[in-house]
Design a protein around this motif. Structure first.
Motif, PDB file in Angstrom:
ATOM      1  N   ASP A 102      -7.082  -2.093  -0.931  1.00  0.00           N
ATOM      2  CA  ASP A 102      -6.178  -1.808  -2.044  1.00  0.00           C
ATOM      3  C   ASP A 102      -5.829  -3.133  -2.711  1.00  0.00           C
ATOM      4  N   ARG A 130       0.842  -1.194   0.000  1.00  0.00           N
ATOM      5  CA  ARG A 130       0.000   0.000   0.000  1.00  0.00           C
ATOM      6  C   ARG A 130       0.881   1.249   0.000  1.00  0.00           C
ATOM      7  N   ASN A 161      -3.568  -3.937  -4.598  1.00  0.00           N
ATOM      8  CA  ASN A 161      -2.131  -4.202  -4.619  1.00  0.00           C
ATOM      9  C   ASN A 161      -1.698  -5.088  -3.455  1.00  0.00           C
TER      10      ASN A 161
END
Length: 243
Positions: free
Chosen positions: A179, A30, A181
């Motif tokens: 997120d 993040r 990711n």
């Protein structure tokens, strides 16, 4: 003059040989987050009979702050990103005032003790309850509940069966946006890894994301059965609170 962005502090309280390191790697992806690896480890070793049999214990004591109260103040004063993720082991919480937990979100991470003990005993052959944290996790959960401090419980198998769903739920409980990711990372170590990483993190260093759950089929060591029977009822109590 711009208003400072409030800092969200996430305190992970895990048992060993869990998915705590993978979670740290996940949060490190993040852009709004800084991660820190077991800042209370030296405090624990300096006050625990476990010091002689923990890999790299002398190096940990040399490189890290030994005073747990100073570590707590560090965790409460650190800034730099909107989200701070402190990966901690629950059994490191000895000889400390737990009141600081009110100032962050507490994430209790647990795992089936059969699987945990099989893995842990490959590094520390004769573990005791004080090494594996189940009793301390149950005590911690009761403390957080009684004092109405924010907490959530995550269970490793449930997490690995559906990492995205669990991460979304965890982020919602922590009041931060999910997120995507967080689901993948590059193989290899993180700069934030503790100096003990070479003893414990080999699987994570080879990974590029949360590994698919696979049941451990190897025979359970007879000598670990007494500890397993101590841990199992505590694990079941923790499991009842999990996402």
């Amino acid at each position: 003059m711009s208003t400072p962005i409030p800092t969200k502090r996430l305190f992970l309280w895990s048992g060993p040989r869990n998915i705590s390191t993978a979670l740290m790697y996940s949060f490190s992806q993040r852009k709004d987050c800084l991660v820190e690896d077991e800042p209370l480890y030296a405090h624990y070793l300096s006050r625990s009979p476990a010091r002689p049999y923990h890999p790299a214990s002398e190096l940990i004591l040399q490189e890290m702050e030994n005073d747990g109260q100073k570590v707590v103040q560090h965790m409460l004063s650190k800034s730099g990103k909107p989200v701070l993720f402190f990966k901690n082991m629950t059994h490191h919480l000895i000889e400390l005032d737990w009141a600081f937990m009110q100032q962050g979100m507490n994430v209790i991470l647990t795992r089936n003790p059969r699987e945990m003990l099989l893995s842990f005993s490959k590094v520390i052959a004769k573990p005791v309850m004080e090494d594996v944290g189940y009793a301390m996790q149950w005590r911690l959960l009761q403390y957080l509940k009684v004092n109405e401090f924010p907490f959530v419980v995550v269970e490793a198998k449930k997490f690995l069966l559906d990492p995205e769903k669990q991460l979304r739920q965890l982020c919602m409980e922590c009041n931060i946006p999910f997120d995507p990711n967080m689901l993948a990372w590059k193989p290899g170590p993180l700069p934030e890894d503790g100096c003990w990483a070479s003893y414990w993190y080999q699987n994570v260093h080879r990974s590029t994301g949360f590994q698919q759950y696979t049941e451990k089929l190897e025979e359970f060591p007879v000598q670990l059965l007494p500890l397993y029977h101590e841990c199992e009822p505590l694990y079941q109590k923790l499991l009842a609170y999990s996402l």
